[in-house]
Enzyme design. Structure first.
Site, PDB file in Angstrom:
ATOM      1  N   ASP A 258     -69.908 -62.019   1.582  1.00 17.87           N
ATOM      2  CA  ASP A 258     -71.291 -61.553   1.483  1.00 17.87           C
ATOM      3  C   ASP A 258     -71.503 -61.079   0.053  1.00 17.87           C
ATOM      4  O   ASP A 258     -71.397 -59.890  -0.240  1.00 17.87           O
ATOM      5  CB  ASP A 258     -71.550 -60.422   2.488  1.00 17.87           C
TER       6      ASP A 258
ATOM      7  N   HIS B 214     -79.135 -65.134   8.810  1.00 14.12           N
ATOM      8  CA  HIS B 214     -80.181 -64.346   9.459  1.00 14.12           C
ATOM      9  C   HIS B 214     -81.161 -65.344  10.061  1.00 14.12           C
ATOM     10  O   HIS B 214     -81.402 -66.398   9.458  1.00 14.12           O
ATOM     11  CB  HIS B 214     -80.971 -63.515   8.461  1.00 14.12           C
TER      12      HIS B 214
ATOM     13  N   ASP C  44     -83.299 -66.900   7.477  1.00 18.96           N
ATOM     14  CA  ASP C  44     -82.706 -67.742   6.430  1.00 18.96           C
ATOM     15  C   ASP C  44     -82.920 -69.200   6.833  1.00 18.96           C
ATOM     16  O   ASP C  44     -83.013 -70.087   5.988  1.00 18.96           O
ATOM     17  CB  ASP C  44     -81.189 -67.537   6.311  1.00 18.96           C
TER      18      ASP C  44
ATOM     19  N   GLU D 277     -72.575 -53.030  10.920  1.00 14.39           N
ATOM     20  CA  GLU D 277     -72.238 -52.980   9.492  1.00 14.39           C
ATOM     21  C   GLU D 277     -72.873 -51.756   8.837  1.00 14.39           C
ATOM     22  O   GLU D 277     -74.093 -51.635   8.775  1.00 14.39           O
ATOM     23  CB  GLU D 277     -72.740 -54.263   8.818  1.00 14.39           C
TER      24      GLU D 277
ATOM     25  N   ASP E 152     -67.105 -58.360   5.781  1.00 11.67           N
ATOM     26  CA  ASP E 152     -67.902 -58.849   4.649  1.00 11.67           C
ATOM     27  C   ASP E 152     -67.120 -58.606   3.367  1.00 11.67           C
ATOM     28  O   ASP E 152     -66.950 -57.455   2.923  1.00 11.67           O
ATOM     29  CB  ASP E 152     -69.253 -58.120   4.569  1.00 11.67           C
TER      30      ASP E 152
ATOM     31  N   LYS F   9     -73.736 -49.004   5.722  1.00  9.11           N
ATOM     32  CA  LYS F   9     -74.012 -48.949   4.277  1.00  9.11           C
ATOM     33  C   LYS F   9     -74.613 -47.577   3.993  1.00  9.11           C
ATOM     34  O   LYS F   9     -75.444 -47.106   4.769  1.00  9.11           O
ATOM     35  CB  LYS F   9     -74.999 -50.063   3.898  1.00  9.11           C
TER      36      LYS F   9
ATOM     37  N   GLU G 164     -67.996 -53.780   5.074  1.00 10.96           N
ATOM     38  CA  GLU G 164     -68.195 -54.529   3.820  1.00 10.96           C
ATOM     39  C   GLU G 164     -67.563 -53.770   2.656  1.00 10.96           C
ATOM     40  O   GLU G 164     -67.811 -52.577   2.480  1.00 10.96           O
ATOM     41  CB  GLU G 164     -69.690 -54.746   3.551  1.00 10.96           C
TER      42      GLU G 164
ATOM     43  N   HIS H 273     -69.899 -51.750   0.429  1.00 10.29           N
ATOM     44  CA  HIS H 273     -70.603 -50.618   1.029  1.00 10.29           C
ATOM     45  C   HIS H 273     -69.759 -49.350   1.034  1.00 10.29           C
ATOM     46  O   HIS H 273     -70.274 -48.254   0.813  1.00 10.29           O
ATOM     47  CB  HIS H 273     -71.061 -50.969   2.445  1.00 10.29           C
TER      48      HIS H 273
ATOM     49  N   ASP I 165     -72.594 -56.623  -4.950  1.00  4.76           N
ATOM     50  CA  ASP I 165     -72.336 -57.925  -4.292  1.00  4.76           C
ATOM     51  C   ASP I 165     -71.595 -58.909  -5.192  1.00  4.76           C
ATOM     52  O   ASP I 165     -71.975 -60.079  -5.308  1.00  4.76           O
ATOM     53  CB  ASP I 165     -73.661 -58.581  -3.856  1.00  4.76           C
TER      54      ASP I 165
ATOM     55  N   ASP J 150     -75.648 -51.652  -4.950  1.00  5.77           N
ATOM     56  CA  ASP J 150     -74.942 -52.716  -4.243  1.00  5.77           C
ATOM     57  C   ASP J 150     -74.814 -53.936  -5.151  1.00  5.77           C
ATOM     58  O   ASP J 150     -75.772 -54.673  -5.351  1.00  5.77           O
ATOM     59  CB  ASP J 150     -75.785 -53.058  -3.005  1.00  5.77           C
TER      60      ASP J 150
ATOM     61  N   MET K 197     -71.019 -66.670  13.008  1.00  8.12           N
ATOM     62  CA  MET K 197     -71.737 -65.389  13.098  1.00  8.12           C
ATOM     63  C   MET K 197     -73.222 -65.600  12.818  1.00  8.12           C
ATOM     64  O   MET K 197     -73.586 -66.475  12.036  1.00  8.12           O
ATOM     65  CB  MET K 197     -71.134 -64.411  12.083  1.00  8.12           C
TER      66      MET K 197
HETATM   67  C1  GCO Z   1     -76.662 -55.982   2.233  1.00  6.38           C
HETATM   68  C2  GCO Z   1     -75.930 -56.374   3.487  1.00  6.38           C
HETATM   69  C3  GCO Z   1     -76.416 -57.638   4.094  1.00  6.38           C
HETATM   70  C4  GCO Z   1     -75.851 -57.871   5.481  1.00  6.38           C
HETATM   71  C5  GCO Z   1     -76.517 -59.034   6.107  1.00  6.38           C
HETATM   72  C6  GCO Z   1     -75.900 -59.439   7.408  1.00  6.38           C
HETATM   73  O1  GCO Z   1     -76.178 -55.069   1.593  1.00  6.38           O
HETATM   74  O2  GCO Z   1     -77.694 -56.567   1.918  1.00  6.38           O
HETATM   75  O3  GCO Z   1     -74.581 -56.450   3.173  1.00  6.38           O
HETATM   76  O4  GCO Z   1     -76.089 -58.709   3.249  1.00  6.38           O
HETATM   77  O5  GCO Z   1     -74.481 -58.077   5.463  1.00  6.38           O
HETATM   78  O6  GCO Z   1     -77.847 -58.691   6.318  1.00  6.38           O
HETATM   79  O7  GCO Z   1     -76.298 -58.607   8.383  1.00  6.38           O
HETATM   80 MN    MN Z   2     -72.987 -57.333   4.266  1.00  6.16          MN
HETATM   81 MN    MN Z   3     -74.089 -55.570   1.178  1.00  8.76          MN
END
Ligand code: GCO
Ligand code: MN
Ligand code: MN
Length: 389
Positions: free
Chosen positions: A289, A56, A59, A183, A247, A185, A219, A222, A259, A257, A90
């Site tokens: 991700d 991002h 970041d 993307e 992702d 979610k 993702e 998600h 991750d 979420d 990306m």
């Molecule tokens: C989340 C998302 C993020 C995006 C990222 C890239 O659930 O926080 O997956 O990690 O993928 O902001 O755009």
């Molecule tokens: Mn993501």
């Molecule tokens: Mn995510």
């Protein structure tokens, strides 16, 4: 340990700077470790065999950085990438962290915030392209609502479309070689996020001014938060020629979420996902991700990153075994029934085909007799996965 599952740049594994940068903070507790800073992340990941990193805007460059500070950071980051032979396939915009986005970015009820989101994204696109990105991800974490009476969801979709059209035109005008990947979610951090699934975005893309420039970035977590079949979402994207990025992570169904490390929870789904990606010839990044458990220190973050890539390669090896297994392939062949005459009739409508199809002798009591040996197929697949085959 170097073995057949050791990642190499040719495998195209990438990580977000925010993934290994994660310091273990969650909504209930503070940091548990020092996350890897951008240049540290590049060095650490390249040693592990990754191909690149994604980020991002913030970041890398703090939101309040001056132009001089920005340029210094970018210069040093480019040098680290060069020294390590890493790339940035990306990039994306942080449109969720700053309090200004508390009610959304492109779908904020405040026209000034919407304008700021577009402005911030143009700058972030410039930054991403400067570092070599050819895919630009849009994840609308704050594009949603808790109170549906306060924001018109049809208006919100229109605002989101206007932003995408504006930014596509910006990219074209700058002559950037850049594609967008949306993307989805279902929720978190908003109570409900607009465009909750990959399928929702695939429908939306067809309404844009430049649909050819825009695809999806599905993702794992998600879709699994919504208890959906992730490989099916990916299959739809592949079939539409819209899988521009992916992702990878993992997640138990219907939870927040999580991750988690790729392949750490739903192994069978992860196996089928790798099979889909590999068999389809998907040529994009295998982007992770996810982040290490909050219990980990900095060494644990390395274990996490190495584990994501290693599991992918182990599953890829299992896919090759599965594809080459004569008994499995025999079962698949048996399950699929071909009938060239009938297929020719039903493939495309014509009055003649319709007439002929109406007259075709199709005895349902006979048809049902064809055995479908899915039990056996699934057991053999499990045996491949469990390493006894
Ligand atoms: C989340 C998302 C993020 C995006 C990222 C890239 O659930 O926080 O997956 O990690 O993928 O902001 O755009
Ligand atoms: Mn993501
Ligand atoms: Mn995510």
């Amino acid at each position: 340990m170097k073995d057949a599952y050791s990642p190499k740049p040719e495998h195209k594994f990438t990580f977000g700077l925010w993934t290994v940068g994660n310091s273990g903070r969650d909504p209930f507790g503070d940091v548990t470790r020092k996350g890897y800073a951008p240049i540290e992340a590049v060095r650490m990941l390249s040693k592990l065999g990754a191909y690149g990193v994604n980020f991002h805007d913030n970041d890398l460059v703090p939101i309040d950085a001056t132009v001089a500070q920005r340029n210094k950071i970018v210069k040093e980051f480019k040098k680290a990438l060069n020294d390590c032979g890493m790339c940035v396939p990306m990039a994306t915009t942080n449109l969720f962290y700053d309090p200004v986005f508390k009610d959304g970015a492109f779908t904020s009820n405040d026209a000034r915030v919407r304008a700021y989101a577009i402005q911030k994204t143009m700058n972030a696109i410039d930054l991403g392209v400067e570092l070599g990105a050819t895919v630009y991800v849009f994840w609308g974490g704050r594009e949603g609502a808790e109170v549906d009476f306060g924001k018109n969801p049809q208006e919100a979709i229109k605002w989101f479309r206007e932003a995408m059209n504006f930014l596509c035109a910006y990219v074209k005008d700058q002559k950037y070689d850049l594609k967008f990947a949306l993307e989805a979610k279902p929720n978190e951090p908003r109570g409900d996020i607009y465009f909750p699934t990959t399928g929702a975005y695939l429908g939306f893309i067809t309404t844009l001014d430049y649909p050819g420039m825009v695809g999806v970035n599905p993702e794992v977590a998600h879709e699994q938060m919504a208890a959906l079949n992730f490989p099916h979402a990916v299959a739809q994207a592949l079939e539409a020629g819209k899988l521009f990025h992916i992702d990878l992570n993992d997640q138990k169904y219907s939870r927040f979420d999580q991750d988690l490390r790729f392949g750490s929870e739903m192994v069978k789904a992860a196996f089928f996902l790798v099979k889909l990606l590999e068999d389809s010839g998907y040529a994009g990044s295998r982007h992770f991700d996810a982040h290490a458990y909050r219990t980990e220190d900095r060494n644990g973050v390395k274990d996490f990153a190495a584990g994501c890539m290693r599991t992918y390669l182990i599953l890829k090896d299992k896919v090759q075994k599965w594809n080459a297994d004569a008994e499995i392939q025999g079962l698949v062949k048996e399950i699929i029934v071909e009938d060239p005459k009938l297929q020719a009739l039903s493939k495309k409508y014509s009055r003649a085909n319709a007439q002929a199809l109406k007259k075709a002798k199709l005895d349902r009591k006979q048809l049902v007799k064809h055995p479908l040996r899915y039990e056996k197929l699934d057991q053999l697949t499990m045996e491949v996965l469990l390493g006894v085959r």
